[in-house]
Scaffold this motif. Structure first.
Motif, mmCIF file in Angstrom:
data_model
loop_
_atom_site.group_PDB
_atom_site.id
_atom_site.type_symbol
_atom_site.label_atom_id
_atom_site.label_comp_id
_atom_site.label_asym_id
_atom_site.label_seq_id
_atom_site.Cartn_x
_atom_site.Cartn_y
_atom_site.Cartn_z
ATOM 1 N N ILE A 1 48.744 34.680 37.079
ATOM 2 C CA ILE A 1 47.779 33.804 36.403
ATOM 3 C C ILE A 1 48.504 32.854 35.460
ATOM 4 N N LEU A 2 49.403 33.396 34.656
ATOM 5 C CA LEU A 2 50.117 32.573 33.678
ATOM 6 C C LEU A 2 51.046 31.549 34.323
ATOM 7 N N ALA A 3 51.530 31.839 35.522
ATOM 8 C CA ALA A 3 52.474 30.942 36.185
ATOM 9 C C ALA A 3 51.790 29.853 37.012
ATOM 10 N N ASP A 4 50.488 29.961 37.202
ATOM 11 C CA ASP A 4 49.792 29.002 38.060
ATOM 12 C C ASP A 4 49.747 27.626 37.402
ATOM 13 N N PRO A 5 50.416 26.623 37.992
ATOM 14 C CA PRO A 5 50.453 25.296 37.384
ATOM 15 C C PRO A 5 49.162 24.490 37.578
ATOM 16 N N SER A 6 48.267 24.983 38.428
ATOM 17 C CA SER A 6 47.059 24.218 38.728
ATOM 18 C C SER A 6 45.921 24.454 37.737
ATOM 19 N N ILE A 7 46.106 25.386 36.800
ATOM 20 C CA ILE A 7 45.081 25.619 35.779
ATOM 21 C C ILE A 7 45.697 25.468 34.395
ATOM 22 N N ASN A 8 44.854 25.044 33.445
ATOM 23 C CA ASN A 8 45.373 24.816 32.090
ATOM 24 C C ASN A 8 45.372 26.108 31.276
ATOM 25 N N GLU A 9 45.901 26.035 30.075
ATOM 26 C CA GLU A 9 46.059 27.231 29.244
ATOM 27 C C GLU A 9 44.721 27.871 28.887
ATOM 28 N N ARG A 10 43.717 27.054 28.592
ATOM 29 C CA ARG A 10 42.390 27.595 28.264
ATOM 30 C C ARG A 10 41.830 28.371 29.450
ATOM 31 N N GLN A 11 41.985 27.823 30.651
ATOM 32 C CA GLN A 11 41.505 28.497 31.854
ATOM 33 C C GLN A 11 42.279 29.787 32.112
ATOM 34 N N LYS A 12 43.581 29.756 31.869
ATOM 35 C CA LYS A 12 44.399 30.962 32.049
ATOM 36 C C LYS A 12 43.923 32.069 31.118
ATOM 37 N N GLN A 13 43.672 31.730 29.854
ATOM 38 C CA GLN A 13 43.214 32.728 28.894
ATOM 39 C C GLN A 13 41.836 33.276 29.277
ATOM 40 N N ALA A 14 40.964 32.409 29.781
ATOM 41 C CA ALA A 14 39.637 32.855 30.219
ATOM 42 C C ALA A 14 39.769 33.828 31.393
ATOM 43 N N LEU B 1 42.362 35.701 32.126
ATOM 44 C CA LEU B 1 42.936 36.960 31.636
ATOM 45 C C LEU B 1 41.888 37.809 30.936
ATOM 46 N N GLN B 2 40.976 37.186 30.184
ATOM 47 C CA GLN B 2 39.917 37.939 29.506
ATOM 48 C C GLN B 2 38.962 38.560 30.520
ATOM 49 N N ILE B 3 38.615 37.811 31.554
ATOM 50 C CA ILE B 3 37.730 38.337 32.598
ATOM 51 C C ILE B 3 38.421 39.489 33.328
ATOM 52 N N TYR B 4 39.672 39.290 33.659
ATOM 53 C CA TYR B 4 40.443 40.331 34.349
ATOM 54 C C TYR B 4 40.468 41.617 33.519
ATOM 55 N N GLU B 5 40.741 41.482 32.239
ATOM 56 C CA GLU B 5 40.803 42.658 31.362
ATOM 57 C C GLU B 5 39.443 43.331 31.255
ATOM 58 N N SER B 6 38.366 42.551 31.187
ATOM 59 C CA SER B 6 37.031 43.156 31.086
ATOM 60 C C SER B 6 36.691 43.935 32.362
ATOM 61 N N PHE B 7 37.083 43.402 33.527
ATOM 62 C CA PHE B 7 36.850 44.135 34.773
ATOM 63 C C PHE B 7 37.654 45.431 34.806
ATOM 64 N N ARG B 8 38.902 45.373 34.353
ATOM 65 C CA ARG B 8 39.737 46.584 34.331
ATOM 66 C C ARG B 8 39.121 47.650 33.436
ATOM 67 N N LYS B 9 38.650 47.247 32.254
ATOM 68 C CA LYS B 9 38.016 48.208 31.329
ATOM 69 C C LYS B 9 36.746 48.786 31.927
ATOM 70 N N GLU B 10 35.924 47.929 32.528
ATOM 71 C CA GLU B 10 34.683 48.386 33.153
ATOM 72 C C GLU B 10 34.974 49.398 34.258
ATOM 73 N N ASN B 11 35.949 49.095 35.101
ATOM 74 C CA ASN B 11 36.290 50.002 36.195
ATOM 75 C C ASN B 11 36.868 51.310 35.681
ATOM 76 N N ALA B 12 37.628 51.268 34.604
ATOM 77 C CA ALA B 12 38.168 52.497 34.017
ATOM 78 C C ALA B 12 37.037 53.366 33.479
ATOM 79 N N LEU B 13 36.048 52.754 32.839
ATOM 80 C CA LEU B 13 34.894 53.517 32.344
ATOM 81 C C LEU B 13 34.106 54.130 33.490
ATOM 82 N N ASP B 14 33.922 53.345 34.571
ATOM 83 C CA ASP B 14 33.218 53.865 35.749
ATOM 84 C C ASP B 14 33.971 55.042 36.361
#
Length: 134
Positions: free
Chosen positions: A88-101, A103-116
């Protein structure tokens, strides 16, 4: 147990070096380490730092995370997470704000799946209560 990982790492490095058709000296030069030191790593006599593993991985053109897993620094799940974040961080086609968004979505999915997964494991342990019927 660490010595087993170091030996396994050495065998893995030797195989990667041979597949890259590099001599020990060539890889040592490319990675910026001494020839004897690299030889000791391959023979399982030395445990390299994460920084040295990163240099070796770059010289071999393989993922540093792969070497971290071989050395026992990361487990497979950690490697997958690190590689996903790096992609995600290395993708040149998206800007920094999009990369951070992303990463936040990815982390929320990981947490949700861990709880499940934790809830499913608790249910399998016999902790499930009968549901009332209406």
């Amino acid at each position: 147990m660490a010595s087993l990982n170091v030996g396994h790492l050495g065998e893995y490095l030797r195989e990667q070096r041979r597949q890259a058709q590099l001599s020990l000296r060539q890889l040592a030069d490319a990675a910026g380490v001494s020839n004897p030191y690299l030889s000791q790593i391959e023979r399982g006599l030395r445990k390299p730092s994460a920084d040295i593993l990163q240099q070796i991985a770059k010289a071999l053109r393989i993922s540093a995370e792969t070497l971290y897993v071989q050395a026992g620094i990361l487990d497979e799940r950690d490697r997958d997470e690190v590689e996903t974040r790096a992609a995600i961080l290395a993708d040149p086609s998206i800007n920094e704000r999009q990369k951070q968004a992303l990463l936040q979505i990815y982390e929320s999915f990981r947490k949700e799946n861990a709880l499940d997964a934790d809830a499913a494991a608790a249910d399998e342990g016999g902790g499930e209560q009968p549901q009332p019927t209406n």
